[in-house]
Structure formats: structure tokens, C-alpha cells
Design a protein around this motif. Structure first.
Motif, PDB file in Angstrom:
ATOM      1  N   TYR A 121       2.061   4.076  -6.649  1.00 52.13           N
ATOM      2  CA  TYR A 121       1.283   3.135  -7.688  1.00 52.13           C
ATOM      3  C   TYR A 121      -0.083   4.078  -7.730  1.00 52.13           C
ATOM      4  CZ  TYR A 121      -1.527   1.299  -3.856  1.00 52.13           C
ATOM      5  OH  TYR A 121      -2.172   1.024  -2.943  1.00 52.13           O
ATOM      6  N   GLY A 146      -2.493   7.421   6.471  1.00 56.59           N
ATOM      7  CA  GLY A 146      -1.305   6.822   7.156  1.00 56.59           C
ATOM      8  C   GLY A 146      -1.279   6.821   8.855  1.00 56.59           C
ATOM      9  N   GLU A 170      -7.310  15.103   2.071  1.00 52.03           N
ATOM     10  CA  GLU A 170      -5.991  14.264   1.900  1.00 52.03           C
ATOM     11  C   GLU A 170      -6.333  12.884   1.450  1.00 52.03           C
ATOM     12  OE1 GLU A 170      -4.440  13.127   5.592  1.00 52.03           O
ATOM     13  OE2 GLU A 170      -2.025  12.954   4.962  1.00 52.03           O
ATOM     14  N   ASN A 213       0.455  12.952   0.527  1.00 49.65           N
ATOM     15  CA  ASN A 213       1.811  12.073   0.544  1.00 49.65           C
ATOM     16  C   ASN A 213       1.171  10.896  -0.249  1.00 49.65           C
ATOM     17  OD1 ASN A 213       4.189  10.682   0.309  1.00 49.65           O
ATOM     18  ND2 ASN A 213       4.184  10.511   2.620  1.00 49.65           N
ATOM     19  N   PRO A 253       0.863   7.172  -1.994  1.00 49.22           N
ATOM     20  CA  PRO A 253       1.441   5.677  -2.490  1.00 49.22           C
ATOM     21  C   PRO A 253       1.848   5.787  -4.036  1.00 49.22           C
ATOM     22  CG  PRO A 253      -0.873   5.542  -2.117  1.00 49.22           C
ATOM     23  CD  PRO A 253      -0.781   6.959  -1.869  1.00 49.22           C
ATOM     24  N   GLU A 281      -8.269   6.748   3.671  1.00 50.07           N
ATOM     25  CA  GLU A 281      -7.315   5.835   3.864  1.00 50.07           C
ATOM     26  C   GLU A 281      -7.988   4.553   3.533  1.00 50.07           C
ATOM     27  OE1 GLU A 281      -3.850   5.553   4.726  1.00 50.07           O
ATOM     28  OE2 GLU A 281      -4.300   3.462   4.294  1.00 50.07           O
ATOM     29  N   GLY A 327      -4.653   9.112   1.560  1.00 49.72           N
ATOM     30  CA  GLY A 327      -3.477   8.247   2.152  1.00 49.72           C
ATOM     31  C   GLY A 327      -3.098   8.927   3.627  1.00 49.72           C
ATOM     32  N   ASP A 370     -11.714   4.023  -0.710  1.00 44.68           N
ATOM     33  CA  ASP A 370     -10.861   4.306  -1.775  1.00 44.68           C
ATOM     34  C   ASP A 370     -11.306   5.365  -2.648  1.00 44.68           C
ATOM     35  OD1 ASP A 370      -9.138   4.258  -4.070  1.00 44.68           O
ATOM     36  OD2 ASP A 370      -8.855   2.036  -4.076  1.00 44.68           O
ATOM     37  N   LEU A 401       0.897  -1.301  -0.020  1.00 45.95           N
ATOM     38  CA  LEU A 401      -0.093  -0.044  -0.042  1.00 45.95           C
ATOM     39  C   LEU A 401       0.778   1.242   0.037  1.00 45.95           C
ATOM     40  CD1 LEU A 401      -2.875  -0.898   2.511  1.00 45.95           C
ATOM     41  CD2 LEU A 401      -3.069  -0.570  -0.124  1.00 45.95           C
ATOM     42  N   GLY A 402       2.181   0.864  -0.337  1.00 44.24           N
ATOM     43  CA  GLY A 402       3.029   2.350  -0.181  1.00 44.24           C
ATOM     44  C   GLY A 402       3.076   3.020   1.083  1.00 44.24           C
ATOM     45  N   GLN A 403       3.192   2.393   2.135  1.00 41.25           N
ATOM     46  CA  GLN A 403       3.136   2.898   3.611  1.00 41.25           C
ATOM     47  C   GLN A 403       4.721   3.292   4.050  1.00 41.25           C
ATOM     48  OE1 GLN A 403       0.860  -0.034   5.743  1.00 41.25           O
ATOM     49  NE2 GLN A 403      -1.146   1.057   5.241  1.00 41.25           N
ATOM     50  N   ASN A 404       4.983   4.651   3.675  1.00 36.79           N
ATOM     51  CA  ASN A 404       6.275   5.093   4.138  1.00 36.79           C
ATOM     52  C   ASN A 404       5.472   6.317   4.656  1.00 36.79           C
ATOM     53  OD1 ASN A 404       7.036   3.754   1.309  1.00 36.79           O
ATOM     54  ND2 ASN A 404       8.364   3.225   2.783  1.00 36.79           N
ATOM     55  N   PHE A 405       5.904   6.594   5.919  1.00 37.12           N
ATOM     56  CA  PHE A 405       5.207   7.820   6.722  1.00 37.12           C
ATOM     57  C   PHE A 405       6.478   8.888   6.712  1.00 37.12           C
ATOM     58  CE2 PHE A 405       2.175   4.610   8.816  1.00 37.12           C
ATOM     59  CZ  PHE A 405       1.651   4.323   7.586  1.00 37.12           C
ATOM     60  N   ILE A 406       5.798  10.235   7.155  1.00 34.87           N
ATOM     61  CA  ILE A 406       6.765  11.316   7.266  1.00 34.87           C
ATOM     62  C   ILE A 406       6.559  11.622   8.838  1.00 34.87           C
ATOM     63  CG2 ILE A 406       7.042  13.514   6.767  1.00 34.87           C
ATOM     64  CD1 ILE A 406       6.009  13.237   4.204  1.00 34.87           C
TER      65      ILE A 406
HETATM   66  N1  SAM Z   1       0.068  10.701   4.681  1.00 32.72           N
HETATM   67  C1  SAM Z   1       0.999   9.823   5.418  1.00 32.72           C
HETATM   68  C2  SAM Z   1       2.356  10.437   5.502  1.00 32.72           C
HETATM   69  O1  SAM Z   1       2.597  11.575   4.951  1.00 32.72           O
HETATM   70  O2  SAM Z   1       3.010  10.004   6.426  1.00 32.72           O
HETATM   71  C3  SAM Z   1       0.865   8.555   4.672  1.00 32.72           C
HETATM   72  C4  SAM Z   1       1.608   8.341   3.399  1.00 32.72           C
HETATM   73  S1  SAM Z   1       1.762   6.753   2.892  1.00 32.72           S
HETATM   74  C5  SAM Z   1       2.802   7.070   1.319  1.00 32.72           C
HETATM   75  C6  SAM Z   1       0.413   6.618   1.741  1.00 32.72           C
HETATM   76  C7  SAM Z   1      -0.918   5.962   2.415  1.00 32.72           C
HETATM   77  O3  SAM Z   1      -1.883   6.060   1.446  1.00 32.72           O
HETATM   78  C8  SAM Z   1      -0.806   4.583   3.118  1.00 32.72           C
HETATM   79  O4  SAM Z   1      -1.159   4.837   4.569  1.00 32.72           O
HETATM   80  C9  SAM Z   1      -1.736   3.730   2.432  1.00 32.72           C
HETATM   81  O5  SAM Z   1      -2.220   2.860   3.152  1.00 32.72           O
HETATM   82  C10 SAM Z   1      -2.766   4.843   1.980  1.00 32.72           C
HETATM   83  N2  SAM Z   1      -3.377   4.261   0.729  1.00 32.72           N
HETATM   84  C11 SAM Z   1      -2.935   3.254  -0.457  1.00 32.72           C
HETATM   85  N3  SAM Z   1      -3.789   3.398  -1.435  1.00 32.72           N
HETATM   86  C12 SAM Z   1      -4.827   4.262  -1.108  1.00 32.72           C
HETATM   87  C13 SAM Z   1      -6.197   4.451  -1.751  1.00 32.72           C
HETATM   88  N4  SAM Z   1      -6.256   4.174  -2.894  1.00 32.72           N
HETATM   89  N5  SAM Z   1      -6.763   5.370  -1.034  1.00 32.72           N
HETATM   90  C14 SAM Z   1      -6.560   6.038  -0.054  1.00 32.72           C
HETATM   91  N6  SAM Z   1      -5.481   5.737   0.706  1.00 32.72           N
HETATM   92  C15 SAM Z   1      -4.468   4.747   0.180  1.00 32.72           C
END
Ligand code: SAM
Length: 276
Positions: free
Chosen positions: A123, A53, A49, A119, A121, A72, A51, A97, A21-26
Motif C-alpha cells: 500500500y 520486517g 531499506e 521489499n 508493503p 520500520e 520495511g 515512518d 502493515l503488509g508483513q510478508n517476509f522473505i
Molecule cells: N524487508 C522484509 C523482508 O523482505 O522480509 C519485510 C518486508 S514486509 C513486505 C514490509 C515491512 O514494512 C513490514 O515489516 C511492515 O511492518 C513495514 N512497514 C509498513 N509500513 C511501513 C512504513 N510506512 N515505513 C516503514 N516500514 C513499514
């Protein structure tokens, strides 16, 4: 506003990162505040917003915006967010989603007019930006953290390797610029790529009075087979004889072997009249 210690919370609730799910947090407060400053959000703005996270960016946006609605997909984050967003009154997390929601469904939750800060994901970056640019809702600005290469594509100039259909799609609905580059070490866990923040100021008047659908079709087909000439790509997409397409292009002043990547948005507008 105090920022909770996200790493400690993640540890306490034993949250397991979902890589797919591209989970890289700030977690860096200065970076979070800088992204919000880049977005130009004020206390009059509703912000969407995508994602949530761990909610760190959500909290930073909420400290300046009127209201934040954060989407999320991972419900496992509920226990993290219950702690990290404690005391934040103007933010709400929706476990849905956005890519699968209609404009009407989105409007019901967030209203007509909003700014987007995310921020993302990696893909879903391009489909999401396209989805927002094509929506009937009043999306004022889109400020997104994306992979550096994607950022380069968003703001590319004609005749460069990064210039793509998405570059022109963005240009036709607004203007984009990179506000900052972000080293991969600023994320937790650390991903394999560096990132950049891009801000798109949406301007829906840019193709006013033009045949938008045809322009987008021409752009998509011009980049369908990048190595082929424009005449070749257009003859397939428009189901026209290649020589007829070439003759029209030449008559309009283009070289017969020109490629789609050499043309600007103004050229595509011109083409839409040539092939109307
Ligand atoms: N906003 C947070 C931060 O900056 O630390 C999290 C960023 S992280 C790169 C992306 C987040 O998007 C993840 O928590 C992931 O689970 C969520 N995500 C992935 N696909 C998504 C979707 N289709 N709709 C909403 N959120 C999604």
C-alpha cells in the motif's frame, strides 16, 4: 554470513504478524542475495531499506554494503530483530515512518547520498517511490520488490492499459526495469499476489532546463480521468476553454480526440511549451 532461521525466531518470541502493515517476509537466502545483486550495491554504498520486517533482507544488504539504515514502523519486531540481526555491525534499525519524514530529517539520519533497497508493503509502494523521486536527496538507485501489477505499471509502454502517471513520473527522473519475477510462495506468510523486483536508476538531469512542475501537472491531469480526452482533462486542469486547448493540440500535430495514455514523456515536454 550465516542466516538465522527467521521462522524459528518468530515462533520463539511469539511475534504476531500484522496483516495491515503488509508483513510478508522473505526467508530464502538465494532470493535475498539475488535482490541485493540486482540492486548493484557495493561496499562503497550507504543503503536505506524501508520495511525491516524480520531483518533478513537487511542482513543480506549489510553483507555487501558499507552501511544499512533500515526503517520500520512496527516496534513489536524489536524482539525478532534483536535475534535476527545479532552480529551485524553495519546495520541500524530506525523505528520511524519514512513517508512522514522531511528531507532534512532523513538527511540527518542517513546522509546525502544513498541507494534504496526494499521489499515494500504494497500500500505504500507508489507514494514511497514518488516521495523518493521528488526528494532533494541524492537517491542513486531504487530497487524495490512490488506487486507484479505495480511493477508492470512502473515499466509500461505508451498506449497500454498499464501506462499511468507513475510510469511517466519514473521516466522523468530515471529509467526502470524489472529484474526478476517472484512467486507468492517465496513469502512467509504467503500473500494473495505474485511480485516482481524493479530497479530504478535515478537520473535527475532528464528534465534539466524544462518546466518540471508544469510537466508533472500536465501528466497528472492527463491521467486524472483516463476515459476522457486529453483536451478535456487539460481544459479542466488549466482552466482553459476546451476548443482553445483542442486547437493548440491539433496545431502541434495531435489528433483532436487523443488521450493522455497515447503520449510519451517527450510529448509532455512538448506540451509544457505549448501551454507554458
Ligand atoms: N524487508 C522484509 C523482508 O523482505 O522480509 C519485510 C518486508 S514486509 C513486505 C514490509 C515491512 O514494512 C513490514 O515489516 C511492515 O511492518 C513495514 N512497514 C509498513 N509500513 C511501513 C512504513 N510506512 N515505513 C516503514 N516500514 C513499514
Amino acid at each position: 554470513m550465516e542466516y538465522p532461521n527467521l521462522k524459528a525466531i518468530i515462533n520463539d518470541v511469539q511475534f504476531k504478524f500484522n496483516k495491515s502493515l503488509g508483513q510478508n517476509f522473505i526467508t530464502d537466502k538465494n532470493l535475498l542475495d539475488a535482490i541485493v545483486a540486482d540492486s548493484g550495491v557495493t561496499d562503497e554504498d550507504t543503503v536505506v531499506e524501508i520495511g525491516t520486517g524480520g531483518g533478513t533482507l537487511t542482513r543480506a544488504i549489510a553483507s555487501v554494503a558499507k552501511r544499512v539504515i533500515s526503517f520500520e514502523v512496527d516496534k513489536n519486531l524489536q524482539s525478532v530483530l534483536a535475534l535476527s540481526l545479532q552480529g551485524v555491525e553495519n546495520a541500524e534499525v530506525v523505528f520511524k515512518d519514512v513517508l512522514k519524514m522531511s528531507d532534512d530529517a532523513l538527511r540527518e539520519i542517513v546522509g546525502d547520498s544513498f541507494k534504496v533497497v526494499a521489499n515494500l508493503p504494497y500500500y505504500i509502494t507508489t507514494p514511497l517511490v514518488m516521495r523518493l523521486l521528488e526528494s532533494t536527496l541524492d537517491v542513486k538507485t531504487i530497487t524495490v520488490m512490488v506487486q507484479q501489477e505495480v511493477a508492470d505499471r512502473f515499466v509500461a509502454a505508451a498506449n497500454t492499459a498499464d501506462y499511468a502517471a507513475i510510469t511517466l513520473a519514473i521516466q522523468s527522473a530515471g529509467s526502470a526495469y524489472i529484474t526478476r519475477k517472484v512467486n507468492r510462495r517465496m513469502f512467509y506468510p504467503v500473500p494473495n499476489v505474485d511480485s516482481a523486483v524493479v530497479r530504478i536508476d535515478v537520473d535527475r538531469t532528464k528534465l534539466q532546463g524544462e518546466d518540471k512542475a508544469l510537466i508533472h501537472r500536465l501528466i497528472r491531469s492527463a491521467f486524472a480521468m483516463r476515459r476522457k480526452t486529453l483536451a478535456n482533462n487539460l481544459s479542466v486542469a488549466l482552466d482553459m476553454d476546451k476548443q482553445t486547448v483542442t486547437d493548440r493540440l491539433v496545431a502541434a500535430g495531435y489528433p483532436p480526440m487523443v488521450r493522455g495514455e497515447a503520449l510519451t514523456l517527450d510529448d509532455y515536454i512538448k506540451l509544457s511549451k505549448l501551454f507554458a
